[in-house]
Design a protein around this motif. Structure first.
Motif, short mmCIF file in Angstrom:
data_model
loop_
_atom_site.label_atom_id
_atom_site.label_comp_id
_atom_site.label_asym_id
_atom_site.label_seq_id
_atom_site.Cartn_x
_atom_site.Cartn_y
_atom_site.Cartn_z
N GLY A 99 0.78 -1.37 -0.08
CA GLY A 99 0.01 0.12 -0.06
C GLY A 99 0.55 1.35 0.18
N GLY A 100 0.14 2.36 0.23
CA GLY A 100 1.02 3.72 0.06
C GLY A 100 0.79 4.59 -1.01
N GLY A 101 1.45 5.63 -1.30
CA GLY A 101 1.06 6.15 -2.32
C GLY A 101 1.76 5.73 -3.63
N VAL A 102 2.83 5.16 -3.57
CA VAL A 102 3.69 4.48 -4.60
C VAL A 102 2.93 3.40 -5.44
N SER A 103 1.75 2.83 -4.56
CA SER A 103 1.08 1.76 -5.27
C SER A 103 0.24 2.13 -6.19
N GLU A 104 0.27 3.57 -6.56
CA GLU A 104 -0.39 4.08 -7.63
C GLU A 104 0.20 4.06 -8.71
N VAL A 105 1.59 3.78 -8.68
CA VAL A 105 2.43 3.71 -9.78
C VAL A 105 2.07 2.83 -10.86
N GLY A 106 1.38 1.85 -10.31
CA GLY A 106 0.68 0.82 -11.30
C GLY A 106 1.20 -0.69 -11.56
N HIS A 107 1.10 -1.16 -12.39
CA HIS A 107 1.07 -2.85 -12.54
C HIS A 107 2.76 -3.05 -12.62
N GLN A 108 3.28 -2.28 -13.28
CA GLN A 108 4.67 -2.61 -13.55
C GLN A 108 5.82 -2.56 -12.34
N LEU A 109 5.30 -1.75 -11.38
CA LEU A 109 6.11 -1.81 -10.05
C LEU A 109 5.62 -3.43 -9.26
N MET A 110 4.54 -3.67 -9.34
CA MET A 110 4.15 -4.94 -8.83
C MET A 110 4.71 -6.06 -9.43
N ALA A 111 4.81 -5.98 -10.80
CA ALA A 111 5.46 -7.07 -11.42
C ALA A 111 6.90 -7.37 -11.14
N SER A 112 7.61 -6.20 -11.13
CA SER A 112 8.95 -6.38 -10.85
C SER A 112 9.26 -6.94 -9.56
N LEU A 113 8.44 -6.23 -8.48
CA LEU A 113 8.65 -6.32 -7.31
C LEU A 113 8.36 -8.01 -6.95
N ARG A 114 7.29 -8.41 -7.57
CA ARG A 114 6.92 -9.82 -7.34
C ARG A 114 7.82 -10.81 -7.96
N ARG A 115 8.32 -10.31 -9.22
CA ARG A 115 9.35 -11.39 -9.74
C ARG A 115 10.67 -11.28 -8.84
N ALA A 116 11.11 -10.14 -8.43
CA ALA A 116 12.42 -10.10 -7.49
C ALA A 116 12.18 -11.01 -6.35
N THR A 117 10.99 -10.97 -5.90
CA THR A 117 11.10 -11.56 -4.45
C THR A 117 10.77 -13.12 -4.77
N LEU A 118 10.10 -13.44 -5.80
CA LEU A 118 9.92 -15.09 -5.96
C LEU A 118 11.18 -15.48 -6.50
N ASN A 119 12.00 -14.83 -7.31
CA ASN A 119 13.06 -15.23 -7.78
C ASN A 119 14.23 -15.58 -6.74
N ARG A 120 14.32 -14.66 -5.56
CA ARG A 120 15.34 -15.09 -4.60
C ARG A 120 14.82 -15.52 -3.46
N ALA A 121 13.50 -15.88 -3.14
CA ALA A 121 13.08 -16.44 -1.71
C ALA A 121 13.20 -17.97 -1.98
N ASN A 122 13.19 -18.52 -0.86
CA ASN A 122 13.14 -19.94 -0.41
C ASN A 122 11.77 -20.56 -1.18
N PRO A 123 12.01 -21.67 -1.92
CA PRO A 123 10.78 -22.18 -2.58
C PRO A 123 9.47 -22.59 -1.78
N LEU A 124 9.78 -23.09 -0.84
CA LEU A 124 8.95 -23.69 0.11
C LEU A 124 8.14 -22.48 0.87
N SER A 125 8.94 -21.29 1.09
CA SER A 125 8.29 -20.06 1.67
C SER A 125 7.23 -19.41 0.45
N THR A 126 7.53 -19.70 -0.57
CA THR A 126 6.66 -18.89 -1.68
C THR A 126 5.85 -19.69 -2.55
N ARG A 127 5.54 -21.13 -1.99
CA ARG A 127 4.78 -21.84 -2.37
C ARG A 127 3.28 -21.46 -2.51
#
Lengths: 411, 411
Positions: free
Chosen positions: A351-379
């Protein structure tokens, strides 16, 4: 215990006089469905002989009301008991760096009215809290025929809070608020009110838990990305505040040990590198260097750029703006990956004001999280924008006020 | 409910037959001081008429014992009730990559005997668990005159555990254990036993909470630095496991996005960069390049180097060895600073093999943490080596077994 129906004034602090057994009864009923005396006795482990006079006293005082008959389990149908929503008011206040939102609710959390306006926390606590008190008083005065006191106020502020004392500690955005006695100041206006102060992102997490997509989740994070970056932590269904009440300060986690110096004095903090001002800063550089006609035009028109401008540019297909957003998302996601490994939450709400920046932020943020985190934690991990939009904070502030009302003893 | 004194065999699973009210009584008494019937009734919210037959049944079954008279609060002195320590045994097992420790305790957590030996988890689960069962059986057989069953076993393993199922998930150090039904395998030897599996560092954190320097702390971290780096999280006094049971996987938090590839497939993981093998690897490079006469000599003598060798070299004044240790400490402390900002723990306890490297590691780790973390979070933060040395795990495993015995229902 005080009888509110006898015309006693708000200054008597009626709820402060409930004894622990009465508090326990009210706390069970509050925010849930009405309960019978037998069910109250069973859940609290009291005998019928114990519960009967407690309930009678709470009914006399107007704290509880009888809400009609329930289903019989053999014998007479039981009278169901509910909280008297009209006992008094609760307020939720969400103070942002540049705005204030206030809602007025009844004791059952039903929202009665709200008011939002621009404000500047740098004007100092007295000026801003005078205005908040005036807004709450006005909202109450608009409630026809209900001359009831404000019994609780939850206030979210954009800085680190020492929760037990209700004061801000070294708040970078609002230094004049350091140690200011917000609770006592507000109680000069509302002497009956329990006043609870919390960090803005903690109340957003609470709002998501009570009224949003986090309702059925025990462990999740709420990340606010705006001028700063903060995190509210829900642990086993309640806000986790840590040993000194300052848990969730993720904006100053390091993403680059050799990075630029943050206002906190350290190098390469996430907030300095990836929050709204960082995106605006980079966009201004790109626009000035001729890298983006869209941003250059907006810069000339406004005289400055914001993260939302970068979002608009990216949505229009501007490649440089897209790269700026992806870089912020990548850095935030990198830190989130570490937090996912450590905390293994069921969900992360953004949330917060920057969530209005749009889907590109969410897409890259989500990709970076899922790429780096432990697979069991992200299942089963969900990463999504808050379901409450801008209201997460102010709704959470009301929940904080009501939750605290029958559990917290305040002098 | 079964009467153990009638000679019934261990296969009857006596404690599995306690009903919830009986479990609640036993759980209250277990691990604390003896309680009177009146005190039990008060704490559980039962009437005296309800508690009396429950206690009578538990006394008949030999689960509780009368421990003499307590202090009267007017009237007859109350009989105090304690848990029958000789009802059966609990075992704690700490499986390391290259060793196994087992302790045998009574129902009150009194340690009766222990055994430690070298072992290799890569030999696979059956060989190793056969040996563990033999050790426990031997320890029980040494207890003169007490023919009682094993009622609970807590087992710590060096890999990620899906706690609810008691199986390892993708364990990098012991791939052959993936999904192996440890609980069922052990129950073939000990049919009466509740068997609980947990990650090794979770049980270390629990040991520190129950028997170590964490006794009075609600929120702290236990960091194990050895072949890998893991973290046990105590939250509100209990082990926090996260949404999928894999919280605390801090070894794969990134410290260098452009760093070398870890066995997990990501780049620059803390574990790959800073744990024991990383220190040994760097020491071997330094020794081979002629940078440290001490390490070169040790390398020739042993054919390999360990982190503990680096510690010895540093203690003897070797500058290169000191630099290797400080670099590891700096990286671990950098990650800990982020966790301190996020979680605001009261303490961080460091354990595992690398804690034997000595004070230089602690000094640099502490400095890096305190330099980078939020000042409010570090105001009262303790960072120290575990108070239990190598026993944190095996003591925690016994606590896990006993804690679970009267709260967990297992098929």
């Amino acid at each position: 215990m005080l009888n509110l129906d006898d015309g006693s004034s708000a200054t008597d602090g009626p709820l402060g006089e409930l004894n622990p057994a009465e508090m326990a009864v009210v706390h069970l009923i509050q925010g849930g469905s009405p309960l019978s005396r037998a069910e109250l006795a069973r859940r609290l482990g009291y005998s019928r002989a114990t519960i009967t006079p407690i309930v009678a006293g709470l009914l006399r005082a107007g704290v509880l009301t009888e809400e009609g008959e329930g289903v019989s389990s053999g014998g007479r149908r039981p009278q169901m008991l509910g909280l008297n929503g009209r006992l008094g008011y609760a307020a939720g206040v969400d103070i942002g760096a540049t705005s204030v939102s206030c809602v007025l609710a009844d004791m059952n959390g039903q929202i009665l009215d709200r008011h939002d306006e621009e404000a500047d926390v740098r004007a100092g606590p007295e000026a801003l809290l005078d205005r908040v008190a005036a807004v709450i008083s006005h909202l109450i005065s608009q409630q026809a025929g209900l001359d009831r006191p404000l019994l609780a106020a939850g206030i979210g502020v954009p800085g680190p809070v020492e929760y037990s004392k209700g004061v801000l500690i070294a708040p970078p955005l609002m230094p004049a608020w350091e140690g200011f006695p917000i609770r006592e100041f507000m109680q000069r206006y509302f002497p009956s009110a329990l006043v609870i102060i919390d960090n803005d992102v903690n109340i957003m997490a609470l709002g998501e838990k009570k009224a949003g997509a986090g309702k059925r989740l025990d462990n999740f994070l709420f990340i606010k990305v705006g001028t700063g970056i903060g995190c509210g932590i829900i642990c086993d269904g309640v806000v986790y505040r840590g040993s000194n009440g300052c848990a969730g300060d993720v904006g100053h986690i390091c993403v680059d040990y050799n990075g630029p110096v943050c206002h906190c004095g350290n190098q390469g903090c996430l907030e300095y590198m990836a929050a709204g001002p960082a995106m605006a800063r980079r966009a201004t550089e790109v626009a000035s260097a001729g890298g983006s006609p869209f941003l250059a035009e907006r810069l000339v028109a406004q005289g400055y750029l914001t993260a939302v401008d970068v979002g608009h540019a990216a949505a229009s297909g501007d490649r440089e703006a897209g790269a700026i957003i992806r870089e912020s998302g990548r850095m935030i996601g990198g830190v989130l990956a570490g937090l996912v490994n450590f905390y293994n939450p069921a969900a992360i709400f953004i949330g917060g004001g920057v969530s209005e920046v749009g889907h590109q932020l969410m897409a890259s943020l989500r990709r970076a999280t899922l790429n780096r985190a432990n697979p069991l934690s992200t299942r089963e991990l969900r990463i999504e924008y808050t379901s409450l939009g801008e209201d997460a904070g102010v709704l959470g502030a009301v929940c904080l006020a009501l939750d605290s009302l029958f559990t917290v003893q305040q002098d």
